[in-house]
Design an enzyme around this catalytic site. Structure first.
Site, mmCIF file in Angstrom:
data_model
loop_
_atom_site.group_PDB
_atom_site.id
_atom_site.type_symbol
_atom_site.label_atom_id
_atom_site.label_comp_id
_atom_site.label_asym_id
_atom_site.label_seq_id
_atom_site.Cartn_x
_atom_site.Cartn_y
_atom_site.Cartn_z
ATOM 1 N N SER A 135 0.856 -1.179 0.000
ATOM 2 C CA SER A 135 0.000 0.000 0.000
ATOM 3 C C SER A 135 0.894 1.232 0.000
ATOM 4 O O SER A 135 1.773 1.361 0.856
ATOM 5 C CB SER A 135 -0.884 -0.021 1.255
ATOM 6 O OG SER A 135 -1.668 1.145 1.347
ATOM 7 N N LYS A 161 -1.048 -0.992 -4.444
ATOM 8 C CA LYS A 161 -2.260 -0.232 -4.075
ATOM 9 C C LYS A 161 -1.855 1.212 -3.837
ATOM 10 O O LYS A 161 -0.936 1.479 -3.066
ATOM 11 C CB LYS A 161 -2.884 -0.854 -2.833
ATOM 12 C CG LYS A 161 -3.838 0.025 -2.043
ATOM 13 C CD LYS A 161 -4.584 -0.775 -0.992
ATOM 14 C CE LYS A 161 -4.759 -0.008 0.308
ATOM 15 N NZ LYS A 161 -5.468 -0.805 1.334
ATOM 16 N N LYS A 163 -2.972 4.929 -2.529
ATOM 17 C CA LYS A 163 -3.941 5.727 -1.785
ATOM 18 C C LYS A 163 -4.362 6.891 -2.676
ATOM 19 O O LYS A 163 -3.504 7.529 -3.318
ATOM 20 C CB LYS A 163 -3.311 6.247 -0.495
ATOM 21 C CG LYS A 163 -3.028 5.144 0.519
ATOM 22 C CD LYS A 163 -4.326 4.594 1.092
ATOM 23 C CE LYS A 163 -4.058 3.646 2.257
ATOM 24 N NZ LYS A 163 -5.316 3.154 2.845
ATOM 25 N N ASP A 188 -7.207 2.918 -3.074
ATOM 26 C CA ASP A 188 -7.942 2.967 -1.802
ATOM 27 C C ASP A 188 -8.187 4.415 -1.432
ATOM 28 O O ASP A 188 -7.241 5.190 -1.254
ATOM 29 C CB ASP A 188 -7.117 2.271 -0.707
ATOM 30 C CG ASP A 188 -7.847 2.203 0.633
ATOM 31 O OD1 ASP A 188 -9.011 2.656 0.721
ATOM 32 O OD2 ASP A 188 -7.239 1.689 1.606
ATOM 33 N N GLU A 213 -11.166 0.631 -3.544
ATOM 34 C CA GLU A 213 -11.473 0.328 -2.147
ATOM 35 C C GLU A 213 -12.111 1.526 -1.450
ATOM 36 O O GLU A 213 -11.564 2.627 -1.483
ATOM 37 C CB GLU A 213 -10.157 -0.071 -1.462
ATOM 38 C CG GLU A 213 -10.286 -0.475 0.000
ATOM 39 C CD GLU A 213 -8.926 -0.909 0.576
ATOM 40 O OE1 GLU A 213 -7.980 -1.171 -0.205
ATOM 41 O OE2 GLU A 213 -8.812 -0.974 1.816
ATOM 42 N N ASP A 238 -13.827 -1.749 2.839
ATOM 43 C CA ASP A 238 -12.944 -1.876 3.999
ATOM 44 C C ASP A 238 -13.718 -1.348 5.208
ATOM 45 O O ASP A 238 -14.369 -2.124 5.934
ATOM 46 C CB ASP A 238 -11.642 -1.084 3.728
ATOM 47 C CG ASP A 238 -10.701 -0.985 4.907
ATOM 48 O OD1 ASP A 238 -11.050 -1.419 6.015
ATOM 49 O OD2 ASP A 238 -9.579 -0.445 4.748
ATOM 50 N N LYS A 262 -9.996 -7.110 7.635
ATOM 51 C CA LYS A 262 -9.020 -6.713 8.661
ATOM 52 C C LYS A 262 -9.562 -7.228 9.983
ATOM 53 O O LYS A 262 -10.593 -6.731 10.465
ATOM 54 C CB LYS A 262 -8.917 -5.188 8.752
ATOM 55 C CG LYS A 262 -8.127 -4.515 7.661
ATOM 56 C CD LYS A 262 -8.128 -3.009 7.892
ATOM 57 C CE LYS A 262 -7.465 -2.299 6.736
ATOM 58 N NZ LYS A 262 -7.761 -0.853 6.761
ATOM 59 N N GLY A 290 -4.365 -4.265 6.177
ATOM 60 C CA GLY A 290 -3.329 -4.034 7.183
ATOM 61 C C GLY A 290 -3.531 -2.722 7.906
ATOM 62 O O GLY A 290 -4.212 -1.818 7.408
#
Ligand code: NPQ
Ligand code: MG
Length: 368
Positions: A135, A161, A163, A188, A213, A238, A262, A290
């Site tokens: 990430s 991934k 952000k 995400d 996400e 998420d 998670k 995570g």
């Protein structure tokens, strides 16, 4: 098993680089570990909370407080305590899933160590190693982002991934796709968009992403379902998935096609497995998210990620992604995979010297 007490260990672990998301920037991982002491074995757990309530409504000192004043004392009256009796004993207390998860995990670890059973086996794992993604935080510039992505691909990560947030989405995604070609790529948003931002989100369909996400707020399942009817890219949830019940609702409503599991967010590994089983039954792929875990939290996540329904690479990165020196033996990336620990319980314990270096405070909470 008789619980004698729980030690709350507050730690501050410097991150190798600041991690920027739509909700803030983290430079030091500030959380708590629990050490559950029973008459048969000790167990460890790591809390997913951060220093401020930015990812969810919980934060580190709040979690420590609810643990010391409410959750740990509630275990005093439990006869024959084991991993499965923790959540029922805490059910009167609303929410606080990150706090409940760390307590259940520490007891689960103690329980499995007493029985000599690895967590991976207890959960139903079918793999000896798990495919690993990474990430990547919001960067100061596109060239800087491309450098970071290039480094992680060179290390062997199997998917990237990014952000995103409004104003940092199409441009970085296009740049990464153009530079690195046909890699497994996803984004995400940590709930940074609103329903009115649909055009920004639809623009991401041009880039062949594996998933988007949590674009919308956690409580907007309906908004995700509406978005999902127009977006070609699969939506993964998420923050919206808090339990097997909310996962069932999200699937039935068409709010997501993929689920990020998670354990911290859903109150622990036992609920996480129920969500896994539900998703498998519905043909919904899952992957393990995570929370910037040290080796303590990472070990347990890797065990979970070895279950059969975890068909996508997770945010289960190597220790070095986050820490120059971990609390445990470091998790290493080997051919894009992390090895699943094989010892009893979570299979790792903190190195005492390293733990002492990063410990800010320790508190013993007796249970009688
Ligand atoms: C996510 N994690 O998938 C989270 C977000 C996140 C690896 O992207 C402190 C506590 C810092 C919780 C930073 C990853 C955090 C945090 C990021 C959660 O949404
Ligand atoms: Mg996320």
């Amino acid at each position: 098993m008789k619980l004698e007490g729980v030690e709350i260990v507050r730690i501050a672990m410097p991150l190798v680089g600041a991690f920027r998301t739509s909700f803030g920037t983290e430079a030091v991982r500030e959380t708590i570990l629990l050490r559950a002491v029973t008459d048969e074995a000790e167990g460890w757990g790591e809390c997913g909370a951060g220093e401020a309530p930015l990812y969810s409504g919980e934060h580190t000192d709040g979690a420590a407080d609810v643990l010391r004043r409410h959750l740990i004392p509630a275990l005093a009256g439990v006869a024959d305590l084991d991993a499965h009796s923790v959540t029922p004993a805490l059910s009167a207390f609303k929410e606080n899933r990150l706090a409940k998860a760390v307590l259940e995990t520490a007891i689960l670890d103690a329980d499995l160590r007493a029985r000599g059973i690895p967590l991976s086996y207890a959960l139903g794992a079918v793999r000896r190693s798990v495919p690993s993604g990474v990430s990547i935080g919001i960067a100061d510039s596109v060239p800087e982002l491309l450098d970071t992505v290039g480094q992680h691909l060179a290390e062997g990560y199997l998917r990237i991934k990014l952000k995103i947030e409004p104003g940092w989405d199409v441009e970085p995604v296009r740049a990464v796709r153009e530079r690195f070609g046909d890699i497994m790529l996803q984004v995400d948003a940590n709930a940074a968009y609103e329903r009115g931002d649909i055009d920004d989100l639809l623009a991401l369909d041009a880039f062949g992403l594996s998933l988007v996400e949590q674009p919308l707020p956690a409580d907007d399942l309906l908004g995700h379902a509406m978005l999902g009817r127009r977006l070609a890219t699969p939506i993964c949830l998420d923050e919206s998935i808090l339990s097997a019940r909310s996962a069932a609702a999200a699937i039935e409503l068409g709010a997501c096609r993929i689920v990020n599991i998670k354990p911290a967010r859903v109150g622990g590994y036992l609920e996480a497995r129920r969500i896994h089983d539900l998703c498998v039954a519905h043909g919904v792929p899952v992957w393990c998210g995570g929370m910037l875990e040290t080796g303590i939290g990472r070990a347990a996540n890797v065990a979970l990620a070895a279950l059969p329904g975890f068909t996508l690479p997770g945010d289960t990165s190597a220790s070095a992604r986050y820490f120059r020196e971990d609390l445990t033996e470091p998790f290493l990336l080997v051919n894009g995979h992390l090895e699943v620990p094989t010892g009893p319980g979570i299979g790792v314990t903190p190195d005492p010297d390293r733990l002492a270096e990063v410990t800010v405070a320790r508190e013993w909470v007796p249970v009688r």
